[in-house]
Scaffold this motif. Structure first.
Motif, PDB file in Angstrom:
ATOM      1  N   GLN A   1     -32.197  -1.550  32.132  1.00 19.92           N
ATOM      2  CA  GLN A   1     -33.314  -0.629  31.939  1.00 19.92           C
ATOM      3  C   GLN A   1     -34.007  -0.487  33.293  1.00 19.92           C
ATOM      4  OE1 GLN A   1     -36.727  -2.258  29.732  1.00 19.92           O
ATOM      5  NE2 GLN A   1     -36.738  -0.429  28.457  1.00 19.92           N
ATOM      6  N   SER A   2     -34.515   0.694  33.624  1.00 21.60           N
ATOM      7  CA  SER A   2     -35.227   0.852  34.899  1.00 21.60           C
ATOM      8  C   SER A   2     -36.462  -0.031  34.907  1.00 21.60           C
ATOM      9  CB  SER A   2     -35.676   2.297  35.080  1.00 21.60           C
ATOM     10  OG  SER A   2     -34.569   3.135  35.083  1.00 21.60           O
ATOM     11  N   PHE A   3     -36.858  -0.464  36.108  1.00 27.08           N
ATOM     12  CA  PHE A   3     -38.068  -1.278  36.241  1.00 27.08           C
ATOM     13  C   PHE A   3     -39.284  -0.446  35.842  1.00 27.08           C
ATOM     14  CE2 PHE A   3     -41.428  -2.854  39.323  1.00 27.08           C
ATOM     15  CZ  PHE A   3     -41.757  -3.964  38.569  1.00 27.08           C
ATOM     16  N   LEU A   4     -40.060  -0.970  34.896  1.00 28.95           N
ATOM     17  CA  LEU A   4     -41.187  -0.199  34.356  1.00 28.95           C
ATOM     18  C   LEU A   4     -42.469  -0.392  35.170  1.00 28.95           C
ATOM     19  CD1 LEU A   4     -40.633  -0.941  30.544  1.00 28.95           C
ATOM     20  CD2 LEU A   4     -39.920   1.091  31.798  1.00 28.95           C
TER      21      LEU A   4
ATOM     22  N   GLN B   1     -44.996  -5.615  35.654  1.00 31.71           N
ATOM     23  CA  GLN B   1     -45.123  -7.047  35.923  1.00 31.71           C
ATOM     24  C   GLN B   1     -44.727  -7.397  37.338  1.00 31.71           C
ATOM     25  OE1 GLN B   1     -42.064  -7.199  32.615  1.00 31.71           O
ATOM     26  NE2 GLN B   1     -41.775  -9.194  33.464  1.00 31.71           N
TER      27      GLN B   1
ATOM     28  N   ASN C   1     -45.070  -9.107  28.356  1.00 30.23           N
ATOM     29  CA  ASN C   1     -44.406  -8.137  29.226  1.00 30.23           C
ATOM     30  C   ASN C   1     -43.496  -7.192  28.446  1.00 30.23           C
ATOM     31  OD1 ASN C   1     -45.438  -8.857  31.846  1.00 30.23           O
ATOM     32  ND2 ASN C   1     -44.326 -10.790  31.592  1.00 30.23           N
ATOM     33  N   PRO C   2     -43.348  -5.955  28.951  1.00 32.46           N
ATOM     34  CA  PRO C   2     -42.548  -4.967  28.219  1.00 32.46           C
ATOM     35  C   PRO C   2     -41.047  -5.107  28.425  1.00 32.46           C
ATOM     36  CG  PRO C   2     -43.462  -3.959  30.197  1.00 32.46           C
ATOM     37  CD  PRO C   2     -44.012  -5.361  30.130  1.00 32.46           C
ATOM     38  N   GLN C   3     -40.624  -5.851  29.450  1.00 27.90           N
ATOM     39  CA  GLN C   3     -39.191  -5.964  29.708  1.00 27.90           C
ATOM     40  C   GLN C   3     -38.885  -7.280  30.420  1.00 27.90           C
ATOM     41  OE1 GLN C   3     -39.389  -3.198  33.754  1.00 27.90           O
ATOM     42  NE2 GLN C   3     -37.676  -2.931  32.386  1.00 27.90           N
TER      43      GLN C   3
ATOM     44  N   ILE D   1     -37.256  -9.319  33.448  1.00 27.38           N
ATOM     45  CA  ILE D   1     -36.855  -9.159  34.847  1.00 27.38           C
ATOM     46  C   ILE D   1     -36.311 -10.485  35.337  1.00 27.38           C
ATOM     47  CG2 ILE D   1     -37.597  -8.469  37.158  1.00 27.38           C
ATOM     48  CD1 ILE D   1     -39.717  -6.790  35.793  1.00 27.38           C
TER      49      ILE D   1
ATOM     50  N   LEU E   1     -34.366  -3.728  42.163  1.00 25.35           N
ATOM     51  CA  LEU E   1     -35.052  -4.380  41.045  1.00 25.35           C
ATOM     52  C   LEU E   1     -34.591  -3.773  39.705  1.00 25.35           C
ATOM     53  CD1 LEU E   1     -37.014  -6.719  40.785  1.00 25.35           C
ATOM     54  CD2 LEU E   1     -38.874  -5.076  40.627  1.00 25.35           C
ATOM     55  N   ASP E   2     -34.224  -2.477  39.741  1.00 23.23           N
ATOM     56  CA  ASP E   2     -33.683  -1.844  38.528  1.00 23.23           C
ATOM     57  C   ASP E   2     -32.463  -2.602  38.006  1.00 23.23           C
ATOM     58  OD1 ASP E   2     -35.512   0.149  38.229  1.00 23.23           O
ATOM     59  OD2 ASP E   2     -34.299   1.717  39.172  1.00 23.23           O
TER      60      ASP E   2
ATOM     61  N   SER F   1     -33.552  -5.524  35.896  1.00 24.15           N
ATOM     62  CA  SER F   1     -34.503  -5.269  34.801  1.00 24.15           C
ATOM     63  C   SER F   1     -33.740  -4.916  33.521  1.00 24.15           C
ATOM     64  CB  SER F   1     -35.430  -4.109  35.180  1.00 24.15           C
ATOM     65  OG  SER F   1     -36.065  -4.383  36.410  1.00 24.15           O
TER      66      SER F   1
ATOM     67  N   ALA G   1     -40.186 -12.452  39.664  1.00 25.67           N
ATOM     68  CA  ALA G   1     -39.611 -11.153  40.034  1.00 25.67           C
ATOM     69  C   ALA G   1     -40.413 -10.029  39.405  1.00 25.67           C
ATOM     70  CB  ALA G   1     -38.162 -11.100  39.573  1.00 25.67           C
ATOM     71  N   GLY G   2     -40.630  -8.958  40.175  1.00 23.94           N
ATOM     72  CA  GLY G   2     -41.405  -7.811  39.686  1.00 23.94           C
ATOM     73  C   GLY G   2     -42.026  -7.074  40.848  1.00 23.94           C
ATOM     74  N   LYS G   3     -43.223  -6.558  40.606  1.00 25.21           N
ATOM     75  CA  LYS G   3     -43.953  -5.769  41.603  1.00 25.21           C
ATOM     76  C   LYS G   3     -43.999  -6.432  42.976  1.00 25.21           C
ATOM     77  CE  LYS G   3     -47.525  -3.429  38.926  1.00 25.21           C
ATOM     78  NZ  LYS G   3     -48.860  -3.671  38.404  1.00 25.21           N
TER      79      LYS G   3
ATOM     80  N   LEU H   1     -40.950  -6.109  45.160  1.00 23.03           N
ATOM     81  CA  LEU H   1     -40.885  -4.804  45.832  1.00 23.03           C
ATOM     82  C   LEU H   1     -41.884  -4.738  46.984  1.00 23.03           C
ATOM     83  CD1 LEU H   1     -40.569  -2.341  42.800  1.00 23.03           C
ATOM     84  CD2 LEU H   1     -38.760  -3.184  44.315  1.00 23.03           C
TER      85      LEU H   1
END
Lengths: 118, 429
Positions: A112-115, A118, B77-79, B81, B96-97, B100, B170-172, B175
């Motif tokens: 899934q693409s990074f949303l 987080q 969290n929604p997903q 990572i 990062l995609d 995820s 891992a996350g924002k 990046l």
């Protein structure tokens, strides 16, 4: 007398179920140990990558390879570090366990693409 | 909890209705007993945290109990990572995609009750967790909150600072750190600090140094990586990392041990240690760590007020027998890795099923750990061990025969890829 009968029935029941329970525990313990292999060899031994699939693998072949990794007669990059840490009984039990697992086409990963949350 | 969406069902035709009664009747008797009685026969387990540990526990609790346990997962969290491979985002060979994932398959496939929320407190006397919206009762609670950061231990940086990312989840921030490296001019200095004591992913900082150097070598060859390690020596895969530091990245990576931060100036990104003062263009502070917030809120971080002591047979807290803790939050002489987290989860799930069935769990659990580190975009190396429970020491002890690669290689790079895909599949499907 009635009390004695109840006790006797209880003892017989316990004796009859105890080995069954012990056997079941041995089975679930093997299942838990085998599940630890999933990180490299996939869910129930069905690998998604270049590591071998262990599901439905011939039992004798599994034992032969593991023994080879253990004594160094089969060369490996990683597996000797695991094989040497396992007992012969554990290897035999896992060989039987993986032989019984069905070979399945692994499901695609839920990418899934990074949303950005987080 | 009014969490479920209400959907209006279409009105069935007469034939559909008759058919549904027949099939429904058949399905009814085919269902596990509790679906008919309305109560799960082995009880209700609430799992807090859907990382490698929590999600794996939830999956195997359902699978191995054959649906006889109800499992609710609480995750804000929604997903998902993946932390494993997130250093490769810094090196430029992953996005990062690619790391995820959606929770949907795991959730549907294992019929997990899913609540997107955070736990505010745990009422252990009444077996309830309080969420930001409502509360929930449990028979057993599994906490898998990962790690929290302790900024109060960093002199000069008592709280997070926007332009100094940790990127240790891992996350924002992964990046953000990558973007900082991209905008840094050639000839700049990347400084990374490593905390002393236990932290998530022992080889992770050294892998990160290699990944940043790999990027510099291609795009900013006059730049430098300085590692300020508070530890006395490289914590994991020492010989292997030194091969890279002194080989492919010679003159680019500087490793300084015993370099605890004495003072950090966040404005000028300058760090003073016992030996020197270092100024960074890009600064990456990996903060000291402790058990995740939920474990702290429950008061179960009873080792140095940092980590949680558990019984390795069931992962029950030594303070509260019906609360189990798995993953990076526990105190153990074991590396805090994703593979470890899934292994704790499986032993814990098997033990909970036995305990809820009135049986004793396996008294001698055994599991394996394999951990790969990438030194560039293609070559990796491993550390691998079998661990078995030692009842005398009451801990998981490394079995004989474990060890590390002879050297990083392309073949192990492929195995490391397979490892990632397989552990993702095991956790997420």
């Amino acid at each position: 007398m009635q009390r004695f009968t109840v006790t006797l029935v209880w003892v017989c029941f316990t004796l009859a179920t105890f080995p069954a329970q012990a056997e079941e525990l041995a089975l679930t313990s093997t299942r838990t140990l085998a599940a630890s292999c999933a990180a490299c060899h996939g869910p129930n031994g069905n690998s998604l990558g270049s590591t071998p699939t262990l599901a439905a693998l011939n039992q004798q072949y599994f034992i032969q390879r593991m023994q080879g990794f253990k004594d160094g007669s089969v060369s490996s990059t990683v597996m000797h570090h695991h094989a040497k840490g396992l007992t012969t009984e554990e290897v035999t039990a896992m060989a039987a366990y993986f032989a019984q697992q069905p070979r399945q086409t692994p499901q695609p990963l839920p990418h899934q693409s990074f949303l950005g949350a987080q | 909890m009014a969490m479920e969406k209400i959907t209006r069902l279409p009105v069935p035709t007469r034939r559909q209705f008759v058919r549904s009664v027949i099939y429904g009747g058949l399905a009814f008797y085919g269902l596990p007993a509790f679906a008919r009685a309305g109560k799960p026969p082995l009880g209700h387990v609430v799992v807090v945290g859907a990382g490698f540990a929590g999600l794996t526990a939830a999956k195997y609790l359902r699978e191995w109990s054959m649906g006889n346990l109800k499992v609710t997962l609480i995750e804000p969290n929604p997903q998902f990572i993946s932390c494993p491979q997130s250093n490769l985002v810094l090196g430029g060979s992953r996005t990062l995609d690619q790391l995820s994932f959606s929770y949907d398959i795991a959730r549907k496939q294992h019929d997990l009750h899913w609540i997107r929320d955070s736990v505010m407190s745990v009422d252990m006397a009444n077996k309830q967790v309080k969420l930001t919206r409502g509360s929930l009762s449990y028979d057993r609670l599994v906490l898998a909150p990962g790690v929290d950061f302790n900024y109060s231990k960093i002199p000069g940086m008592p709280s997070p600072v926007e332009n100094i990312p940790h990127a240790w989840k891992a996350g924002k921030q992964t990046l953000q750190l990558r973007q900082q490296l991209e905008s840094m001019p050639d000839g700049g200095v990347f400084v990374m600090t490593i905390p002393s004591g236990a932290y998530r992913c022992p080889p992770g900082p050294y892998e990160r140094a290699c990944q940043v150097a790999h990027y510099f070598k291609q795009h900013k060859p006059r730049s430098k990586v300085i590692i300020l390690d508070a530890n006395a020596d490289i914590v994991s895969k020492k010989g292997l990392f030194l091969q890279s530091f002194n080989g492919a990245y010679q003159g680019m990576i500087e490793y300084h041990n015993n370099s605890e931060i004495l003072q950090l100036d966040t404005g000028s990104k300058t760090i003073k240690t016992d030996f020197e003062t270092v100024k960074a263009d890009v600064l990456n502070v990996i903060p000291p760590q402790l058990a995740g917030k939920v474990a702290q809120v429950a008061g179960l971080n009873n080792v140095d007020q940092r980590w949680c002591e558990v019984d390795f047979v069931s992962y029950a807290s030594t303070l509260q027998s019906d609360v189990h803790i798995i993953g990076d939050s526990i105190s153990a002489g074991l590396p805090k890795s994703a593979h470890m987290a899934t292994s704790h989860a499986k032993v814990c799930a098997a033990a909970i099923i036995e305990l809820q069935s009135g049986h004793a769990p396996n008294p001698l659990p055994v599991f394996a750990n394999t951990c790969y580190s990438f030194v560039d975009d293609q070559q990796a190396m491993h550390v691998a061990n079998v661990y078995r429970y030692d009842p005398a020491k009451k801990s998981m002890v490394s079995a004989e025969g474990g060890g590390v690669s002879a050297k990083a290689s392309l073949q192990e790079g492929e195995y490391a890829q397979a490892w990632a895909h397989n552990i993702w599949a095991d956790t997420l499907t």
